[in-house]
Design an enzyme around this catalytic site. Structure first.
Site, PDB file in Angstrom:
ATOM      1  N   LYS A 265       0.836  -1.209   0.000  1.00  0.00           N
ATOM      2  CA  LYS A 265       0.000   0.000   0.000  1.00  0.00           C
ATOM      3  C   LYS A 265       0.866   1.252   0.000  1.00  0.00           C
ATOM      4  CE  LYS A 265      -1.843   1.445   4.092  1.00  0.00           C
ATOM      5  NZ  LYS A 265      -1.475   2.843   4.419  1.00  0.00           N
ATOM      6  N   ASN A 266       1.861   1.275   0.889  1.00  0.00           N
ATOM      7  CA  ASN A 266       2.607   2.513   1.095  1.00  0.00           C
ATOM      8  C   ASN A 266       3.650   2.787   0.012  1.00  0.00           C
ATOM      9  OD1 ASN A 266       1.044   3.006   3.282  1.00  0.00           O
ATOM     10  ND2 ASN A 266       2.550   2.375   4.811  1.00  0.00           N
TER      11      ASN A 266
ATOM     12  N   CYS B 118      -5.637  12.378  12.898  1.00  0.00           N
ATOM     13  CA  CYS B 118      -5.971  10.992  12.612  1.00  0.00           C
ATOM     14  C   CYS B 118      -6.292  10.341  13.945  1.00  0.00           C
ATOM     15  CB  CYS B 118      -4.852  10.290  11.856  1.00  0.00           C
ATOM     16  SG  CYS B 118      -3.565   9.650  12.890  1.00  0.00           S
TER      17      CYS B 118
ATOM     18  N   ARG C  80      -0.548  14.425  13.839  1.00  0.00           N
ATOM     19  CA  ARG C  80       0.217  14.132  12.615  1.00  0.00           C
ATOM     20  C   ARG C  80       0.345  15.372  11.695  1.00  0.00           C
ATOM     21  NH1 ARG C  80      -1.590   8.715   9.876  1.00  0.00           N
ATOM     22  NH2 ARG C  80       0.489   8.728   9.007  1.00  0.00           N
ATOM     23  N   PRO C  81       1.239  16.287  12.054  1.00  0.00           N
ATOM     24  CA  PRO C  81       1.358  17.543  11.304  1.00  0.00           C
ATOM     25  C   PRO C  81       1.941  17.357   9.896  1.00  0.00           C
ATOM     26  CG  PRO C  81       3.105  17.350  12.950  1.00  0.00           C
ATOM     27  CD  PRO C  81       2.178  16.193  13.165  1.00  0.00           C
ATOM     28  N   VAL C  82       1.810  18.398   9.063  1.00  0.00           N
ATOM     29  CA  VAL C  82       2.424  18.382   7.718  1.00  0.00           C
ATOM     30  C   VAL C  82       3.331  19.601   7.541  1.00  0.00           C
ATOM     31  CG1 VAL C  82       0.743  16.959   6.479  1.00  0.00           C
ATOM     32  CG2 VAL C  82       0.287  19.400   6.782  1.00  0.00           C
TER      33      VAL C  82
ATOM     34  N   ASP D  96       4.337   0.544  12.246  1.00  0.00           N
ATOM     35  CA  ASP D  96       3.143  -0.125  11.709  1.00  0.00           C
ATOM     36  C   ASP D  96       3.066  -1.600  12.112  1.00  0.00           C
ATOM     37  OD1 ASP D  96       2.588   2.293  10.536  1.00  0.00           O
ATOM     38  OD2 ASP D  96       3.263   1.721   8.537  1.00  0.00           O
TER      39      ASP D  96
ATOM     40  N   ARG E 184      -8.605  -0.792   4.420  1.00  0.00           N
ATOM     41  CA  ARG E 184      -7.712   0.223   3.836  1.00  0.00           C
ATOM     42  C   ARG E 184      -6.380  -0.390   3.446  1.00  0.00           C
ATOM     43  NH1 ARG E 184      -7.306   5.757   7.037  1.00  0.00           N
ATOM     44  NH2 ARG E 184      -5.914   5.979   5.259  1.00  0.00           N
TER      45      ARG E 184
HETATM   46  C1  EPZ Z   1       4.017   6.934   6.683  1.00  0.00           C
HETATM   47  O1  EPZ Z   1       3.211   7.979   7.203  1.00  0.00           O
HETATM   48  C2  EPZ Z   1       3.128   5.729   6.533  1.00  0.00           C
HETATM   49  N1  EPZ Z   1       2.037   6.064   5.619  1.00  0.00           N
HETATM   50  C3  EPZ Z   1       2.581   5.305   7.890  1.00  0.00           C
HETATM   51  O2  EPZ Z   1       1.873   4.094   7.701  1.00  0.00           O
HETATM   52  C4  EPZ Z   1       3.737   5.061   8.861  1.00  0.00           C
HETATM   53  O3  EPZ Z   1       3.215   4.839  10.147  1.00  0.00           O
HETATM   54  C5  EPZ Z   1       4.683   6.271   8.897  1.00  0.00           C
HETATM   55  O4  EPZ Z   1       5.092   6.625   7.548  1.00  0.00           O
HETATM   56  C6  EPZ Z   1       5.932   6.030   9.728  1.00  0.00           C
HETATM   57  O5  EPZ Z   1       6.631   4.941   9.206  1.00  0.00           O
HETATM   58  C7  EPZ Z   1       2.220   5.980   4.307  1.00  0.00           C
HETATM   59  O6  EPZ Z   1       3.281   5.638   3.811  1.00  0.00           O
HETATM   60  C8  EPZ Z   1       1.054   6.307   3.436  1.00  0.00           C
HETATM   61  P1  EPZ Z   1       6.008  10.328   8.696  1.00  0.00           P
HETATM   62  P2  EPZ Z   1       3.757   9.487   7.194  1.00  0.00           P
HETATM   63  O7  EPZ Z   1       5.841  11.647   8.029  1.00  0.00           O
HETATM   64  O8  EPZ Z   1       4.550   9.717   5.975  1.00  0.00           O
HETATM   65  C9  EPZ Z   1       6.329  13.581  12.177  1.00  0.00           C
HETATM   66  C10 EPZ Z   1       0.046   2.610   7.896  1.00  0.00           C
HETATM   67  O9  EPZ Z   1      -0.395   2.031   8.922  1.00  0.00           O
HETATM   68  N2  EPZ Z   1       6.071  14.622  11.167  1.00  0.00           N
HETATM   69  O10 EPZ Z   1       7.196   9.497   8.339  1.00  0.00           O
HETATM   70  O11 EPZ Z   1       2.575  10.368   7.444  1.00  0.00           O
HETATM   71  C11 EPZ Z   1       5.129  12.682  12.421  1.00  0.00           C
HETATM   72  O12 EPZ Z   1       4.187  13.273  13.298  1.00  0.00           O
HETATM   73  C12 EPZ Z   1       0.450   4.070   7.940  1.00  0.00           C
HETATM   74  O13 EPZ Z   1       0.160   2.070   6.795  1.00  0.00           O
HETATM   75  C13 EPZ Z   1       6.128  15.942  11.535  1.00  0.00           C
HETATM   76  O14 EPZ Z   1       6.388  16.311  12.686  1.00  0.00           O
HETATM   77  O15 EPZ Z   1       4.674   9.472   8.475  1.00  0.00           O
HETATM   78  C14 EPZ Z   1       5.768  11.435  12.961  1.00  0.00           C
HETATM   79  O16 EPZ Z   1       6.025  11.605  14.326  1.00  0.00           O
HETATM   80  C15 EPZ Z   1      -0.038   4.762   9.137  1.00  0.00           C
HETATM   81  N3  EPZ Z   1       5.876  16.896  10.575  1.00  0.00           N
HETATM   82  C16 EPZ Z   1       7.115  11.384  12.211  1.00  0.00           C
HETATM   83  O17 EPZ Z   1       7.302  12.691  11.671  1.00  0.00           O
HETATM   84  C17 EPZ Z   1       5.592  16.564   9.288  1.00  0.00           C
HETATM   85  O18 EPZ Z   1       5.377  17.478   8.470  1.00  0.00           O
HETATM   86  C18 EPZ Z   1       7.161  10.407  11.052  1.00  0.00           C
HETATM   87  O19 EPZ Z   1       5.975  10.535  10.260  1.00  0.00           O
HETATM   88  C19 EPZ Z   1       5.567  15.221   8.923  1.00  0.00           C
HETATM   89  C20 EPZ Z   1       5.811  14.241   9.884  1.00  0.00           C
END
Ligand code: EPZ
Length: 439
Positions: free
Chosen positions: A22-23, A118, A123-125, A312, A404
């Protein structure tokens, strides 16, 4: 709504076959938007998230065709005339935010809804947005949307450090940078196999990228990319889930095969810690054989970015600890509050307490079937796992979360000896209050 009904106690006798990731599929779909023409992706799982993201892409103008039987998806991105990702779709799935990078890379403009929270936290961007600014975008926040544009219609490129490292932000910044005017650099980039496979697909399209799979990625922007045919990677989280199912629900001493996965994508911590529980694992090229021991040993884990233990997989590990003899902990260093499965596992009899980002499990208590509620994708599968080894019947409600990210889970498990089926049910709704009499 649908629920899964599991009658526990039948051993898992395998084999279980791993589908496409998926990812990785989602960023590959986003990559297709960067080229004028039709790209094809094979080994795409038939999942709700894939269908949601297809709809997100269609809103922008491209045609998306999915053949779920053949697991093949085509994106004809000849036309992108509406560079918008609307709230109604983005709120369903955070990965829709990949439209920011894809649209900036292709069109130099994008209007993408903020995803919102979520089930397990905010989960910020911010990193996606700040990185896009560092690459030359003007970004405004307007009524819940990120409105971005590149002066002159094309990003310049730039340098940005991700702190913390982020899978999604690395993907978004790569999508933007590969068609920028100049060079870019992403520091503390994610090294997850999903990011590497996606970056390699971009290279096949003509992108110039160095350092995939390392902490520093350097990109030289190009004027044009060509459509591609990419094969999606096997799902490493589905593989890890199946291995943990074999480790918990397999009959002691009877090997269970997990087929068609890529075990090199699991990360060394997962392999080492699973070995320490006493589970015997043989790693072959296309088949991994997992044998449950008579007694599982408790092994504490801590999640970390790849090649560390994947967040995950922590809910599924918690179930294993529930069956082990003794006490161990699960610490999530990626998310502070990803423990929505804990109260539900407690209903099944697992003895767990949570303090901050650590769950402590006192294993060895008997599990008994109950009605439990899915709250998110990985929590849902942990409840199915627990139901497989519980005495009696477990009803896992709101199984749409599981749909999902796991294709045909109940069919796969049924074929491997588990007594599981899907049923429709009505969720109890509070009756509407009687309208008050207005004199
Ligand atoms: C990806 O999410 C995966 N989703 C998630 O899988 C997975 O849990 C996660 O990576 C961590 O491995 C997909 O690939 C679609 P991150 P993502 O940005 O990209 C912080 C599943 O179950 N952060 O690597 O959203 C964030 O809060 C899903 O399949 C910021 O602070 O995760 C976290 O603590 C759920 N600011 C850390 O970084 C930002 O702008 C890592 O999150 C972005 C992230």
């Amino acid at each position: 709504m649908d629920k899964l009904v599991v009658n526990g106690g039948s051993p898992l006798d395998g084999p279980l076959t791993v589908g496409g990731s998926k990812n990785t599929a989602l960023p590959l779909m986003a990559a297709a938007l960067l080229a004028d023409g039709t790209s094809r992706i094979t080994n795409v799982p038939d999942l709700r998230d894939v269908r949601t993201f297809s709809n997100v892409i269609r809103v922008a103008g491209p045609t998306v065709t999915f053949d779920p039987g053949a697991h093949t998806l085509s994106v004809d991105a000849s036309t992108i005339d509406h560079p918008v990702a609307p709230y109604d779709l983005v709120k369903k799935m955070r990965a829709s935010f990949y439209m920011l990078g894809a649209l900036m890379g292709r069109c130099g403009e994008a209007k993408v809804s903020l995803p919102g929270g979520c089930a397990w936290g905010p989960r910020p961007v911010d990193l996606h947005i700040d990185g896009m600014k560092a690459f030359g975008a003007d970004v405004e926040l307007e009524e819940g949307y990120v409105v971005a544009s590149a002066p002159g219609g094309r990003l310049e490129g730039g340098s940005f450090r991700l702190e913390p490292s982020s899978v999604g932000a690395t993907i978004n910044l790569l999508l933007g940078a590969v068609r920028a005017e100049g060079p870019s650099r992403i520091e503390n980039a994610a090294m997850e196999p999903d990011v590497v496979a996606f970056g390699e697909a971009l290279q096949d399209m003509g992108a110039q990228i160095d350092g995939l799979g390392t902490r520093t990625i350097e990109i030289q922007g190009v004027d044009q990319l060509s459509p591609t045919t990419a094969r999606n990677t096997p799902d490493r989280i589905e593989m890890g889930t199946f291995m943990l199912m074999a480790a918990t629900a397999g009959a002691p001493g009877d090997p269970v095969e997990v087929r068609d996965g890529a075990h090199e994508h699991l990360g060394q911590d997962f392999k080492d810690w699973l070995g320490q529980t006493g589970v015997d694992v043989e790693y072959g090229d296309d088949v991994v054989t997992v044998t449950r021991p008579d007694e599982l040993r408790p092994v504490s884990i801590e999640t970390a970015p790849y090649p560390g233990f994947a967040t995950d997989l922590q809910a599924q590990w918690t179930v294993l600890l529930g069956l082990a003899n003794g006490t161990a902990t699960v610490t999530d260093t990626i998310y502070d509050d990803r423990f929505k499965h804990v109260p539900e596992l407690q209903r099944l009899g697992v003895d767990i307490s949570v303090d901050g980002n650590t769950a402590t499990v006192h294993g060895g208590q008997p599990l008994r079937g109950a009605q439990v509620m899915s709250t998110d994708l990985r929590a849902s599968v942990s409840l199915v796992m627990a139901g497989m080894v519980a005495e009696g019947t477990t009803h896992v409600l709101r199984v749409y979360h599981l749909d999902r990210g796991y294709e045909d889970l109940e069919e796969k498990l049924r074929a491997a000896g588990i007594d599981i089926h899907r049923e429709e049910y009505e969720e109890f709704q509070e009756p509407e209050p009687e309208p008050e009499e207005i004199a």
